[in-house]
Structure formats: structure tokens, C-alpha cells
Design a protein around this motif. Structure first.
Motif: not given
Length: 353
Positions: A9, A12, A16, A20, A34, A42
Motif C-alpha cells: 500500500v 498511509a 490507505g 491496508a 506500507i 506508516a
């Protein structure tokens, strides 16, 4: 390719974490990493899903041969370079709406994915809700008849975006749904847009979008950042029945009304006489039973299925381009005080790409 696909992904921020979380629990996927420029952000997302590798370096993700796909949840203005880099690295890509910040950049992304034999999927999440999937099914089987009109309202209080107007922020949802459920997709003949900026932000905060459909019907979208009430509703009228989708009513999200003007009984002569001669049909109303499923779980499953089957996703890059075509025509209309802008050229370019 293992039984599970590995996905990273990228981004974040707002969307995001949702991606996730869904990739983490999906049977088809292993959440591999991530990536975000803000490493602390993240890490917070990684911790929320039970721990996963985090990095600030996109190149690290793209150089990892075990990563099959990337999910991009960054601002639209960054989609083009990130998507192209991912496709050049041989990764399948799913990208948050809108597909890009211009149709031209979006078209380059679609062409590159096609040339590289990779899946490019637009994350048009609403299209994978049980309600919208049912609407598509009903229209496909002819339950509504020929579509006469679509009237969509998406209004709420905030969030005023710093880089886009209300059309580019909210209307992609409605446009992507129309593209998903209407026969032939979002095939419009022209676009008229009227916007208002009462807050003096330099961009429209309230907007109205009107689009004649090539089938002879018409579509209308109302978007608004300033409404004290939140409404997410779409009315789709056909020659047989009318459907109402109310996304904020979990008890009855979809209602089908067997009511309307009975066009089969109308002739040119009777249609030209006074309204008393019009025949109305007053039938039953029913609501289909819908499962409660998170749309993003269906998005993740569709992405994996498209990759494994070597086929375009149901909301592929070209569907994202059709949405961008209408948005750009809307921006052009706003620039000339709402004058209609022909959209056939945009749509034809997309279909011939």
C-alpha cells in the motif's frame, strides 16, 4: 505466483489505512509493505493491522520482485508518476479515485498498463457495495426498462479540499456508479456545469452537473460541501420501474417502485393533449434483501481475480478515463459560465484508446 498475491500500500493518509486493513484480512492477499513519506504515519497504520514492513522509499517497494501489486492511495496529482513507475516495474496497480488529475495523464497510464500486460484498476469503491451490485443486476436484467433519467445527490458539511473543487472531490463517486450500472457505461453527449463559491475559496463549493445521455435520457448530479444535512441518494427512472438508492438507510438501501407514466399506452396524439389524458401506473414497491459486506473486501477480491484471470477489472482504467472525461468537460463548462461542452470527443477518444 504463490496462492496469495503480495501487495504494498502506497500512501498511509486518509484511504490507505482502509486498504491496508482489507488486504490484511483478504484470503487472496498478503500485505507485504506500507510506504509513505511520513514514516511515523506508516508505522501507525502497520501497527493497526498487526505489524507489517514500512518504508519511505517507493523504489524499495518497486524493486522487490516478490511484490505482485501496489495499491496507491496518494493525492490525485501524484498518481501519474507513481502508477507509471509501478507499471514499469511490472506491478499490477489499483489506484484511488480519481484515476489521475487529467484525462491525458490517465490515458497514458491506461496505455502503459495495456502495453505491459498488467491490470490497472480504478478503486471505484461504491461500485462494489452490495446495493450498487444489485442495481447493476436489476438494470442488466431489464427490470427498470430503458433508462429515462438519473438524479444523484451527494451533499454534506465539509470537508473543503485545498486542491480540487467540489466536482472533482465528490462527483467521481456518482459518475463511477453511473458508468458501472448504465448500459454502455457513462456515454454522455454533453456536459453542463454550474458552480458557486460563497466562501470565496477560489473554487466551487456547491455544484450542479447535467448530462444528456446518448440513449436519450438525462443524468443530473448535485454535489455540495456546505449542506448541514448529509444525503447520499440516487434515483434511476426507467420505462418500466424507478429505483431509489439511499446509501444512508441501512434498513432499505434499494427500493424499486412500479410507478410512473405508462409509456406503452401513450401515442403521439395523446402525448400532445392536456395532462389529464396521461396514463399513470401505480404498482407495488419492493426492497431487495442485501448482504452486509464491506465494499473494499469486494474490491480486493476483484483485483486479485482480474490478475489471476488475466482480464480487465470490472472498474478498469478505461472506466476511470470515462469519469475523467466528464470531469474535464465539466471544468470547461464552468469556465464558460455553464455553457454545454460536447463530450462525445472525450468518450470516443477513451473508447478508441
Amino acid at each position: 505466483m504463490s496462492s496469495q498475491l503480495n501487495v504494498a500500500v502506497v500512501g498511509a493518509g486518509y484511504w490507505g489505512p482502509n486498504l491496508a486493513r482489507n488486504f490484511r484480512v483478504a484470503d487472496d492477499w498478503n500485505l507485504a509493505a506500507i510506504c509513505d513519506l511520513d514514516l511515523a504515519r506508516a508505522e501507525r497504520v502497520a501497527n493497526s493491522v498487526g505489524g507489517v514492513h514500512v518504508t519511505q522509499d517507493l523504489a524499495e517497494v518497486l524493486d522487490d520482485s516478490t511484490v505482485d501489486a501496489v495499491a496507491i492511495a496518494t493525492p490525485a496529482r501524484t498518481h501519474h508518476p507513481i502508477v507509471l513507475a509501478a507499471l514499469e516495474a511490472g506491478k499490477h496497480v489499483i489506484v484511488e479515485k480519481p484515476l489521475a488529475d487529467t484525462r491525458e495523464r490517465g490515458a497514458e497510464m491506461v496505455e502503459r498498463a495495456r502495453d505491459n500486460g498488467l491490470v490497472l484498476m480504478a478503486d471505484h469503491t461504491y461500485c462494489y457495495t452490495p446495493a450498487v451490485l444489485k442495481i447493476r443486476e436489476l438494470i442488466e436484467e431489464g427490470a427498470l426498462g430503458e433508462i429515462l433519467f438519473v438524479d444523484s445527490v451527494r451533499i454534506n458539511l465539509g470537508l473543503i479540499q485545498p486542491d480540487v473543487d467540489v466536482f472533482w472531490d465528490l462527483a467521481p463517486h456518482d459518475l463511477s456508479i453511473m458508468d458501472f450500472v448504465l448500459p454502455g457505461g457513462l456515454d454522455v453527449t454533453s456536459v453542463s456545469a454550474h458552480g458557486s463559491d460563497p466562501l470565496r475559496t477560489g473554487k466551487s463549493c456547491v455544484g450542479y452537473l447535467a448530462m444528456p445521455l446518448s440513449s436519450g435520457g438525462i443524468a443530473h448530479v448535485h454535489v455540495n460541501w456546505l449542506s448541514p444535512t448529509k444525503i447520499r441518494q440516487m434515483v434511476i427512472g426507467g420505462t418500466k420501474r424507478t429505483l431509489v438508492w439511499d446509501d444512508l438507510n441501512p434498513q432499505q438501501r434499494v427500493s424499486v417502485y412500479d410507478r410512473g407514466v405508462d409509456l406503452a399506452l401513450q401515442s403521439k396524439e395523446t402525448a400532445d393533449t392536456r395532462a389529464a389524458n396521461i396514463s399513470y401506473r401505480l404498482g407495488d414497491t419492493w426492497a431487495p434483501a442485501l448482504p452486509e459486506q464491506e465494499a473494499l473486501a469486494n474490491v480486493a477480491a476483484e483485483f486479485a481475480s482480474a490478475i489471476r484471470d488475466g482480464r480487465p477489472a470490472r472498474t478498469d482504467g478505461e472506466s476511470g478515463l470515462r469519469v475523467l472525461s466528464v470531469l474535464e468537460a465539466a471544468s470547461a463548462s464552468l469556465a464558460v459560465s455553464g455553457a454545454p461542452q460536447h463530450a462525445e470527443t472525450y468518450i470516443k477518444e477513451v473508447q478508441e484508446a
